[in-house]
Design an enzyme around this catalytic site. Structure first.
Site, short mmCIF file in Angstrom:
data_model
loop_
_atom_site.label_atom_id
_atom_site.label_comp_id
_atom_site.label_asym_id
_atom_site.label_seq_id
_atom_site.Cartn_x
_atom_site.Cartn_y
_atom_site.Cartn_z
N LYS A 25 0.84 -1.21 0.00
CA LYS A 25 0.00 0.00 0.00
C LYS A 25 0.87 1.26 0.00
CE LYS A 25 -1.77 1.71 4.03
NZ LYS A 25 -1.52 3.13 4.18
N ASN A 26 1.87 1.28 0.87
CA ASN A 26 2.65 2.50 1.04
C ASN A 26 3.63 2.76 -0.11
OD1 ASN A 26 1.25 3.00 3.32
ND2 ASN A 26 2.92 2.54 4.76
N CYS A 42 -5.41 8.13 9.20
CA CYS A 42 -5.37 7.61 10.56
C CYS A 42 -5.07 8.73 11.55
CB CYS A 42 -4.24 6.58 10.69
SG CYS A 42 -4.60 5.01 9.92
N ARG A 61 0.72 14.61 13.22
CA ARG A 61 1.12 14.41 11.82
C ARG A 61 1.13 15.70 10.99
NH1 ARG A 61 -1.23 8.75 9.65
NH2 ARG A 61 0.78 8.63 8.67
N ASP A 120 4.79 20.17 7.84
CA ASP A 120 5.75 21.27 7.71
C ASP A 120 6.97 20.89 6.85
OD1 ASP A 120 6.05 19.56 10.03
OD2 ASP A 120 7.81 20.74 10.55
N ASP A 129 4.50 0.75 12.02
CA ASP A 129 3.28 0.11 11.50
C ASP A 129 3.13 -1.34 11.96
OD1 ASP A 129 2.53 2.41 10.26
OD2 ASP A 129 3.01 1.77 8.22
N VAL A 175 8.22 7.21 16.69
CA VAL A 175 7.90 7.84 15.40
C VAL A 175 6.66 8.72 15.49
CG1 VAL A 175 7.35 7.40 12.97
CG2 VAL A 175 9.02 5.96 14.14
N ARG A 195 -8.78 -0.27 4.59
CA ARG A 195 -7.89 0.71 3.96
C ARG A 195 -6.54 0.08 3.64
NH1 ARG A 195 -6.48 5.06 7.55
NH2 ARG A 195 -5.07 5.35 5.81
C1 UD1 Z 1 4.17 6.88 6.21
C2 UD1 Z 1 3.29 5.66 6.06
C3 UD1 Z 1 2.75 5.22 7.41
C4 UD1 Z 1 3.92 5.01 8.41
C5 UD1 Z 1 4.83 6.24 8.44
C6 UD1 Z 1 6.07 6.02 9.30
C7 UD1 Z 1 2.39 5.97 3.83
C8 UD1 Z 1 1.21 6.25 2.97
N1 UD1 Z 1 2.21 5.99 5.15
O1 UD1 Z 1 3.35 7.92 6.73
O2 UD1 Z 1 2.04 3.99 7.24
O3 UD1 Z 1 3.38 4.79 9.69
O4 UD1 Z 1 5.26 6.57 7.12
O5 UD1 Z 1 6.77 4.92 8.86
O6 UD1 Z 1 3.46 5.69 3.33
N2 UD1 Z 1 6.26 14.67 10.49
C9 UD1 Z 1 6.50 15.98 10.76
N3 UD1 Z 1 6.42 16.88 9.73
C10 UD1 Z 1 6.14 16.50 8.45
C11 UD1 Z 1 5.91 15.15 8.19
C12 UD1 Z 1 5.99 14.25 9.24
O7 UD1 Z 1 6.75 16.36 11.89
O8 UD1 Z 1 6.09 17.36 7.56
C13 UD1 Z 1 6.30 13.69 11.59
C14 UD1 Z 1 4.96 13.01 11.80
O9 UD1 Z 1 4.11 13.77 12.61
C15 UD1 Z 1 5.35 11.71 12.45
C16 UD1 Z 1 6.69 11.41 11.82
O10 UD1 Z 1 7.17 12.63 11.26
O11 UD1 Z 1 5.51 11.89 13.83
C17 UD1 Z 1 6.64 10.34 10.74
O12 UD1 Z 1 5.82 10.76 9.69
P1 UD1 Z 1 6.08 10.36 8.18
O13 UD1 Z 1 7.34 9.57 8.07
O14 UD1 Z 1 5.94 11.59 7.36
O15 UD1 Z 1 4.87 9.40 7.91
P2 UD1 Z 1 3.85 9.42 6.70
O16 UD1 Z 1 4.57 9.69 5.43
O17 UD1 Z 1 2.69 10.26 7.06
#
Ligand code: UD1
Length: 416
Positions: free
Chosen positions: A22-23, A117, A122, A125, A305, A327, A397
């Site tokens: 999926k990811n 989710c 999340r 920025d 995950d 995370v 999902r």
């Molecule tokens: C992706 C995966 C999700 C997985 C996660 C971490 C997909 C569609 N989803 O989510 O299943 O749990 O990676 O392995 O691939 N963060 C910030 N600022 C940002 C972006 C992220 O602070 O701009 C923080 C988030 O709040 C979180 C952490 O970074 O605490 C990890 O987020 P991120 O790696 O971005 O996860 P996703 O891409 O949303």
């Protein structure tokens, strides 16, 4: 509302084929907006999130056709809309991944804040920091975010945290930018490597994916191509835990074993036998499960995950286990539901202390997010009585045919 019912099941036995990730499929579908010729994607999992992403692409002017099971054809030569509708964004956080491609292809993009989710705050920025570094102007008002740029120019971007989504969005924005973009402290997940190899097939010039420094040299345009999605390491891990928790013997097929090293290591630590054989892995459970500790980390660390599913397993290990979630801020929503089934878990900030119990007992429970839902299915397999799981749209999902696959291994699971 449909529910998933899980009865106490015998040790699960047999073989199960893992679907495409999926990811990986979600960012690759978003990246298909960058191509100007036909794109064929193979081994795309049959999931609600994938349907939503296909709807997003269609709403932006791409042609999306399902050719056969797991095969999708996309043509984005005539995309003409840069606005992602709120009702699509609110369904899934990953919809935000179309921002990078739209910004670089059309010079502008507008969207509302993403859904998905509810685990932690999340923020986005880091995605926006990347777009700004490439020269975009960002505006936000009333929950909408827009970005525009006459042209994007490559730059050096340091990510404060190796965010998966930000790394993907910045790569996608950079492929058509002028000059070279260097992303430091980039996420190293296998799904990033899959995205880069897909984009390179279309004509992009991306090097270093899978390491913490990714270099993207901008090209004028991308064409088309055929790409097969990598196997889902989290679905694989979930079935491996199903074998461990039921004292079963499951061979999980279509896996890349190097992607699931932490899962293999932890299952061995709790006392399972794990046999790797090419693209399959066999997990033989053990009645006397030993406790273990887990700290979630970005790849190649233990995946967040898989945290919820392991917590179900730890609830039945003989002794005390500890989980530290680094995370996400608030990813313990499954704990209250597991406690309703008799688990003994205490939360202290980002840590959970799990005292193993002799047995779990069925209860009506709710899936609060995707992986929490999987953790409850696993608990249901071994709990006394019939476990009734509500809010199962979360499970749909991310798990392609979960009842069919588990039933084929001997599980007693159905929808009602
Ligand atoms: C992706 C995966 C999700 C997985 C996660 C971490 C997909 C569609 N989803 O989510 O299943 O749990 O990676 O392995 O691939 N963060 C910030 N600022 C940002 C972006 C992220 O602070 O701009 C923080 C988030 O709040 C979180 C952490 O970074 O605490 C990890 O987020 P991120 O790696 O971005 O996860 P996703 O891409 O949303």
């Amino acid at each position: 509302m449909e529910k998933i019912m899980v009865e106490t099941s015998p040790p699960l036995k047999g073989k199960v084929r893992i679907s495409g990730a999926k990811n990986s499929a979600l960012p690759i579908l978003a990246a298909s907006l960058l191509g100007t010729e036909d794109i064929i994607l193979e081994d795309v999992p049959n999931l609600k999130d994938i349907e939503v992403m296909c709807e997003v692409l269609t709403s932006l002017g791409a042609k999306v056709e399902k050719l056969d099971k797991g095969i999708i054809k996309i043509n984005s030569s005539n995309i003409n809309n840069y606005i992602t509708r709120y009702e699509l964004m609110s369904k899934m956080r990953a919809s935000f991944l179309v921002m990078g491609p739209l910004l670089t292809r059309l010079g502008k993009t507008k969207t509302s804040l993403p859904g998905g989710c509810a685990i932690g705050t999340r923020p986005i920025d880091l995605h926006l920091k990347g777009f700004k570094a490439l020269g975009a102007t960002i505006n936000s008002d009333h929950g909408n975010i827009s970005a525009y740029a006459d042209k994007l120019v490559g730059d050096k971007i340091y990510l404060d945290f190796p965010s998966v989504g930000a790394t993907e969005n910045i790569i996608m924005a950079a492929v058509l930018a002028e000059g070279e973009t260097i992303i430091d402290n980039a996420a190293m997940e296998p799904e990033i490597v899959d995205l880069a190899s897909f984009l390179n097939k279309l004509g992009a010039d991306i090097k270093g994916a899978g390491t913490s420094t990714i270099r993207v040299k901008g090209v004028k345009k991308l064409g088309g191509g055929v790409h097969s999605i990598i196997p889902d390491r989290i679905e694989a891990g979930t079935f491996m835990v199903a074998s461990a928790i039921t004292g079963g013997d499951i061979t999980v097929e279509n896996v890349i074993t190097s992607h699931i090293k932490p899962i293999i290591a932890k299952l061995k630590e709790v006392g399972c036998e794990v046999i790797e054989n090419g693209d399959s892995v066999r997990v033989i459970g053990n009645k006397d499960l030993k406790p273990t500790d887990i700290k979630t980390l970005p790849y190649p660390g233990f995946p967040t995950d898989m945290q919820a599913q392991f917590m179900t397993l730890m609830s039945l290990c003989k002794g005390t286990s500890v989980v530290i979630e680094t995370v996400f801020e608030n990813r313990f929503m499954h704990v209250d539901e597991l406690k309703r089934m008799g688990a003994d878990i205490k939360i202290d900030g980002r840590s959970a202390i799990i005292q193993g119990v002799d047995k779990l007992t069925s209860a009506p429970v709710k899936a609060s997010d995707l992986r929490a839902g999987a953790a409850l299915v696993l608990a249901g397999l071994v709990a006394d009585g019939v476990t009734e799981i509500d809010n199962i749209y979360h499970i749909d999902r991310g798990y392609d045919g979960i009842e069919e696959k588990l039933s084929s291994l001997g599980a007693k699971i159905y929808r009602k």
